[in-house]
Scaffold this active site. Structure first.
Site, PDB file in Angstrom:
ATOM      1  N   VAL A  95       0.909  -1.147   0.000  1.00 42.65           N
ATOM      2  CA  VAL A  95       0.000   0.000   0.000  1.00 42.65           C
ATOM      3  C   VAL A  95       0.949   1.199   0.000  1.00 42.65           C
ATOM      4  O   VAL A  95       1.556   1.516   1.010  1.00 42.65           O
ATOM      5  CB  VAL A  95      -0.935   0.004   1.221  1.00 42.65           C
ATOM      6  CG1 VAL A  95      -1.776   1.268   1.257  1.00 42.65           C
ATOM      7  CG2 VAL A  95      -1.826  -1.239   1.223  1.00 42.65           C
ATOM      8  N   PRO A  96       1.124   1.842  -1.149  1.00 40.77           N
ATOM      9  CA  PRO A  96       2.272   2.731  -1.376  1.00 40.77           C
ATOM     10  C   PRO A  96       2.208   4.108  -0.704  1.00 40.77           C
ATOM     11  O   PRO A  96       2.121   5.145  -1.358  1.00 40.77           O
ATOM     12  CB  PRO A  96       2.307   2.861  -2.892  1.00 40.77           C
ATOM     13  CG  PRO A  96       0.874   2.738  -3.292  1.00 40.77           C
ATOM     14  CD  PRO A  96       0.291   1.720  -2.344  1.00 40.77           C
ATOM     15  N   CYS A  97       2.316   4.111   0.615  1.00 37.68           N
ATOM     16  CA  CYS A  97       2.306   5.379   1.352  1.00 37.68           C
ATOM     17  C   CYS A  97       3.542   6.223   1.041  1.00 37.68           C
ATOM     18  O   CYS A  97       3.511   7.441   1.219  1.00 37.68           O
ATOM     19  CB  CYS A  97       2.175   5.127   2.843  1.00 37.68           C
ATOM     20  SG  CYS A  97       3.409   4.014   3.535  1.00 37.68           S
ATOM     21  N   HIS A  98       4.593   5.592   0.538  1.00 37.58           N
ATOM     22  CA  HIS A  98       5.805   6.349   0.185  1.00 37.58           C
ATOM     23  C   HIS A  98       5.567   7.288  -0.988  1.00 37.58           C
ATOM     24  O   HIS A  98       6.347   8.204  -1.214  1.00 37.58           O
ATOM     25  CB  HIS A  98       6.966   5.393  -0.122  1.00 37.58           C
ATOM     26  CG  HIS A  98       6.723   4.475  -1.268  1.00 37.58           C
ATOM     27  ND1 HIS A  98       5.972   3.316  -1.138  1.00 37.58           N
ATOM     28  CD2 HIS A  98       7.104   4.544  -2.561  1.00 37.58           C
ATOM     29  CE1 HIS A  98       5.920   2.714  -2.320  1.00 37.58           C
ATOM     30  NE2 HIS A  98       6.593   3.437  -3.196  1.00 37.58           N
TER      31      HIS A  98
END
Length: 162
Positions: free
Chosen positions: A127-130
């Protein structure tokens, strides 16, 4: 949440622990060098999911995968889950600001709350929070081990200038 399997894999940003339930990946943690996390499996399906996640993470770090195809078991508030699902819509190599994410979930004044949800993401990278940046385009906090240095490495891997 009770994890039913935990698998540890090596990556260019350090060792990563992936925990799953029979429903899906529920936990991803970039381990500190001193962390001697032990693998375990109490459920065959959960172990298969964790193993698949580790394989797909390996492909991601090799530049062969841009989208993860994994079942997820995200545990959080309704608002957090809504934000995490929205993060899955940010494509590889792209970023969004906290404000843009807030607008996309029809909560335009909730950028700070979005930041809290992003920071509590239980499955970073997948889950690409970056991919969420400050409104100025600058790097902002990253709650995973390694902080901004780890976030910078992930963005560089995806060809995102920052």
């Amino acid at each position: 949440m009770i994890l039913e399997a935990l698998v540890v894999t090596d990556s260019p940003i350090g060792r990563i622990a992936v925990g799953s339930t029979e429903k899906g990946v529920a936990h991803l943690e970039i381990l500190a060098d001193s962390d001697s996390r032990k693998e375990f499996s109490n459920d065959v399906r959960a172990k298969e999911i964790s193993d698949l996640a580790c394989m797909q993470l390996g492909e991601y770090f090799q530049g062969k995968r841009k989208v993860f195809g994994l079942p997820l078991d995200l545990i959080g508030t309704d608002f957090q889950k809504r934000i995490w699902i929205e993060l899955l819509e940010i494509p590889f190599g792209a970023t969004r600001s906290y404000g843009e994410v807030a607008h996309s979930v029809s909560r335009p004044m909730a950028a700070r709350a979005v930041g809290g949800a992003v920071g509590s993401n239980p499955v970073p990278i997948i889950v690409p929070c970056h991919r969420v940046m400050g409104s100025s385009g600058k790097l902002t906090g990253y709650s995973a081990t390694g902080g901004l240095e780890t976030k910078s490495k992930l963005l560089h891997l995806e060809g995102i200038k920052h």
